[in-house]
Design an enzyme around this catalytic site. Structure first.
Site, short mmCIF file in Angstrom:
data_model
loop_
_atom_site.label_atom_id
_atom_site.label_comp_id
_atom_site.label_asym_id
_atom_site.label_seq_id
_atom_site.Cartn_x
_atom_site.Cartn_y
_atom_site.Cartn_z
N GLY A 169 0.84 -1.19 0.00
CA GLY A 169 0.00 0.00 0.00
C GLY A 169 0.87 1.24 0.00
O GLY A 169 2.03 1.22 -0.42
N GLY A 170 0.30 2.32 0.53
CA GLY A 170 1.02 3.58 0.57
C GLY A 170 2.32 3.48 1.36
O GLY A 170 3.22 4.31 1.20
N GLY A 404 24.96 12.59 -28.97
CA GLY A 404 24.48 13.25 -27.75
C GLY A 404 24.98 12.54 -26.51
O GLY A 404 25.20 13.16 -25.47
N ALA A 405 25.18 11.23 -26.64
CA ALA A 405 25.62 10.46 -25.48
C ALA A 405 27.02 10.90 -25.04
O ALA A 405 27.37 10.83 -23.86
CB ALA A 405 25.58 8.98 -25.77
C1 HXC Z 1 -3.36 -4.54 12.25
C2 HXC Z 1 -2.37 -6.42 11.42
C3 HXC Z 1 -2.20 -5.80 10.17
C4 HXC Z 1 -2.65 -4.47 10.03
C5 HXC Z 1 -1.40 -7.77 10.05
N1 HXC Z 1 -1.87 -7.64 11.29
N2 HXC Z 1 -1.60 -6.66 9.34
N3 HXC Z 1 -2.94 -5.80 12.44
N4 HXC Z 1 -3.23 -3.88 11.11
N5 HXC Z 1 -2.51 -3.80 8.93
C6 HXC Z 1 -1.82 -8.62 12.35
C7 HXC Z 1 -2.74 -9.80 12.09
O1 HXC Z 1 -4.03 -9.50 12.56
C8 HXC Z 1 -2.07 -10.88 12.90
O2 HXC Z 1 -2.38 -10.69 14.25
C9 HXC Z 1 -0.60 -10.56 12.74
O3 HXC Z 1 -0.54 -9.19 12.36
C10 HXC Z 1 0.07 -11.38 11.67
O4 HXC Z 1 -0.72 -11.31 10.49
P1 HXC Z 1 -1.06 -12.59 9.63
O5 HXC Z 1 -2.11 -12.18 8.68
O6 HXC Z 1 -1.32 -13.75 10.52
O7 HXC Z 1 0.34 -12.83 8.90
P2 HXC Z 1 0.60 -13.40 7.46
O8 HXC Z 1 -0.25 -14.59 7.19
O9 HXC Z 1 2.08 -13.55 7.34
O10 HXC Z 1 0.11 -12.26 6.45
C11 HXC Z 1 0.79 -11.01 6.43
C12 HXC Z 1 -0.04 -9.99 5.62
C13 HXC Z 1 -1.49 -9.96 6.19
C14 HXC Z 1 -0.06 -10.41 4.17
C15 HXC Z 1 0.67 -8.66 5.75
O11 HXC Z 1 -1.42 -9.82 7.59
C16 HXC Z 1 -2.28 -8.84 5.63
O12 HXC Z 1 -2.80 -8.94 4.50
N6 HXC Z 1 -2.43 -7.78 6.43
C17 HXC Z 1 -3.20 -6.63 6.03
C18 HXC Z 1 -2.45 -5.83 5.02
C19 HXC Z 1 -3.17 -4.57 4.67
O13 HXC Z 1 -4.20 -4.63 3.94
N7 HXC Z 1 -2.74 -3.47 5.27
C20 HXC Z 1 -3.32 -2.19 5.01
C21 HXC Z 1 -2.73 -1.73 3.70
S1 HXC Z 1 -3.22 -0.15 3.32
P3 HXC Z 1 -2.41 -11.88 15.29
O14 HXC Z 1 -2.89 -11.25 16.54
O15 HXC Z 1 -3.35 -12.90 14.72
O16 HXC Z 1 -1.01 -12.38 15.38
C22 HXC Z 1 -2.03 0.76 3.91
C23 HXC Z 1 -2.27 2.17 3.61
C24 HXC Z 1 -1.04 2.95 3.87
O17 HXC Z 1 -1.12 0.36 4.49
C25 HXC Z 1 -1.31 4.30 3.31
C26 HXC Z 1 -0.16 5.19 3.48
C27 HXC Z 1 -0.38 6.47 2.79
#
Ligand code: HXC
Length: 510
Positions: A169-170, A404-405
């Site tokens: 993401g961002g 040019g290079a």
């Molecule tokens: C809160 C999160 C989290 C998040 C993971 N966890 N991502 N908690 N916010 N964004 C937590 C899970 O709930 C889990 O908690 C632990 O971290 C491990 O995650 P798993 O899913 O079990 O791990 P894994 O299978 O390895 O998968 C990793 C992952 C997946 C692919 C990153 O967790 C995932 O898809 N997370 C969400 C990603 C996402 O959509 N993020 C937002 C993106 S938008 P427990 O307690 O069970 O251990 C963004 C915008 C930024 O970031 C903008 C900036 C301008």
């Protein structure tokens, strides 16, 4: 007092336990180190001073009020690498998936602010699920506060991102704005939208690895500079890389003692350029033969390999090398090569690192793809970067410098300080055959005429003398003396001062 000490001990223990045994085990099972283990590898022993271990998030929703872990999924502070100061952050995937809360972001912002004030680089170890989903907009604000600091710190202190897990993401934009990105193969990935979103929007089925793994970013997108096999190798390479960098724009790059004689002669270089002008040779051989200890730290070796960039040392001083690579696309400049080298040249210029440029370039790569892709704008990036750079610039033309290079590759006309040519240099508007075929289009069928004029063109231009007679080349040097001549020249230029006109900032063609 006793109670406070006890509480302190308990909190420290909780912080050190991170997400608990199970999650640490899961991290290890993936072949990844924990956030703290990574810092142990990265920093000198016992040098780490941690800040903000007791920071906690402020989220009250989704059961988070009672779910707090001191440190909030990131370890921040400073330490040393081979005795030199560095600020670090290390995201802890075992704590809320290393996700970024408002408090987590404040910790990163704090070290970025202090790093700018004291003049020390920042290395970020990224391993995060992105914005803390329970927090929402606070976490988005947190990202933006980091982005703002990345931008203000750009050109003030070196910033290095190491991607050691998810970065999606961002969140990718903070590393993207730092100076260098290193990745770990198979366990790290970077993308703006993940496989699920891609499937919904474009109906493509892709894996994390195919979408944003280390291979993609080091071979195809050019987003990352280097990728290594595992966490330990990556962090050890970061340490090696760090030794080339100055701490800030207020400092000279570090000096590293060398046993190598600056006057070292290497006769094998006299045979590097083949007799046949259309045959390639490895420009990296030249670089490794002239730098101290043969130690060349190449960046982006697998992306736009028609140009080489990286750091080496001459008489102990860090030098940025830019070189055409005749083995790939005959060393032509194209869109990717121009972008790659331009950013590197600008980094060196920000941080007072002299530039040595080796030239063997037949021109810009022709073709529809290049024109449609905007070679005009992208090619001008490298030209712009060399032209604005005020650090010492030494250029050596080993063979072709066409069209040019020739101008672009740190020529005399772009304030190249000292420009050398090997006797094999050919400095011309284009290659002899191409030139004659344009000039004598009517006689194309008459091989004799074409050959005669081609020979005449070779004698007139396919050598360094015309350029040398104009003073565009300061001297024609024997290849075996290259290290000696470079060392002397760089010593001469050490205290060079020139300034660009005062302005808010320039407007490089982005
Ligand atoms: C809160 C999160 C989290 C998040 C993971 N966890 N991502 N908690 N916010 N964004 C937590 C899970 O709930 C889990 O908690 C632990 O971290 C491990 O995650 P798993 O899913 O079990 O791990 P894994 O299978 O390895 O998968 C990793 C992952 C997946 C692919 C990153 O967790 C995932 O898809 N997370 C969400 C990603 C996402 O959509 N993020 C937002 C993106 S938008 P427990 O307690 O069970 O251990 C963004 C915008 C930024 O970031 C903008 C900036 C301008």
């Amino acid at each position: 007092m006793k109670n406070i000490l006890k509480k302190l001990e308990t909190m420290r223990k909780t912080a050190l336990a991170a997400g608990g045994e199970k999650r640490v085990e899961a991290q290890h099972k993936k072949g990844k180190l924990t956030a703290r283990e990574r810092l142990e590898v990265l920093l000198d022993e016992n040098s780490f001073e941690e800040w903000d271990m007791f920071v906690e998030h402020r989220c009250q929703d989704f059961g988070m009020a009672s779910n707090k872990i001191p440190g909030d999924g990131i370890i921040t502070g400073y330490g040393t690498i081979n005795g030199r100061q560095v600020f670090v952050f290390s995201q802890d995937f075992t704590v809320f998936g290393g996700s970024l809360s408002e408090a987590h972001a404040e910790k990163v912002a704090k070290i970025l602010d202090k790093a700018m004030q004291v003049g020390a680089p920042v290395i970020g170890l990224n391993d995060s699920g992105g914005a803390r989903i329970q927090e929402g907009v606070e976490s988005l604000a947190g990202y933006a506060t980091i982005f703002q600091r990345n931008v203000l710190a750009s050109g003030v202190i070196p910033q290095l991102s190491v991607i050691m897990g998810p970065c999606a993401g961002g969140a990718v934009y903070s590393p993207a704005m730092t100076d260098f990105i290193f990745m770990v193969k198979n366990t790290s990935y970077m993308y703006v939208t993940g496989p699920n979103v891609v499937k919904t929007v474009t109906h493509e089925t892709v894996t994390h690895e195919d979408l944003g793994g280390a291979f993609i970013h080091t071979h195809k997108s050019g987003v990352a500079d280097l990728a290594f096999e595992n966490d330990i190798e990556t962090l050890l390479q970061v340490r090696r890389f760090f030794d080339f960098l100055p701490l800030s724009n207020r400092e000279a790059p570090p000096h590293k003692k060398t046993s190598h004689n600056p006057d070292r002669i290497d006769f094998s270089l006299d045979r590097l350029v083949p007799q046949n002008p259309s045959k390639g040779y490895d420009m990296k051989d030249l670089i490794t033969k002239i730098v101290d200890e043969g130690d060349f730290f190449e960046l982006q070796p697998d992306f736009a390999s028609n140009i080489i960039i990286g750091f080496g040392r001459m008489e102990g001083e860090t030098i940025g090398f830019v070189a055409n690579q005749p083995l790939i696309l005959a060393g032509c400049l194209d869109i990717n090569a121009s972008r790659k080298a331009a950013r590197f040249v600008r980094f060196c210029d920000c941080f007072n690192i002299p530039l040595v440029t080796f030239v063997d370039v037949p021109g810009f790569l022709p073709g529809m793809t290049q024109e449609e892709g905007g070679i005009i704008k992208h090619g001008s990036k490298l030209l712009f970067a060399f032209a604005e750079a005020t650090v010492p610039k030494v250029t050596i033309i080993t063979r072709k410098a066409y069209g040019g290079a020739y101008d672009v590759m740190s020529s005399k006309h772009l304030r190249g300080d000292v420009n050398f040519a090997w006797p094999s240099a050919e400095i011309a508007v284009m290659g002899p055959r191409g030139a004659v075929e344009i000039l004598f289009k009517k006689d194309l069928k008459n091989k004799k005429i074409i050959n005669t004029y081609t020979q005449e063109y070779i004698e007139k231009f396919a050598n360094p003398f015309v350029a040398a007679s104009r003073g565009y080349i300061d001297d024609i040097i024997m290849p075996h003396t290259t290290r000696m001549r470079l060392c002397r020249t760089l010593k001469l230029l050490k205290n060079k001062i020139i300034e660009n006109p005062r302005k808010k900032h320039d407007n490089i063609p982005l």
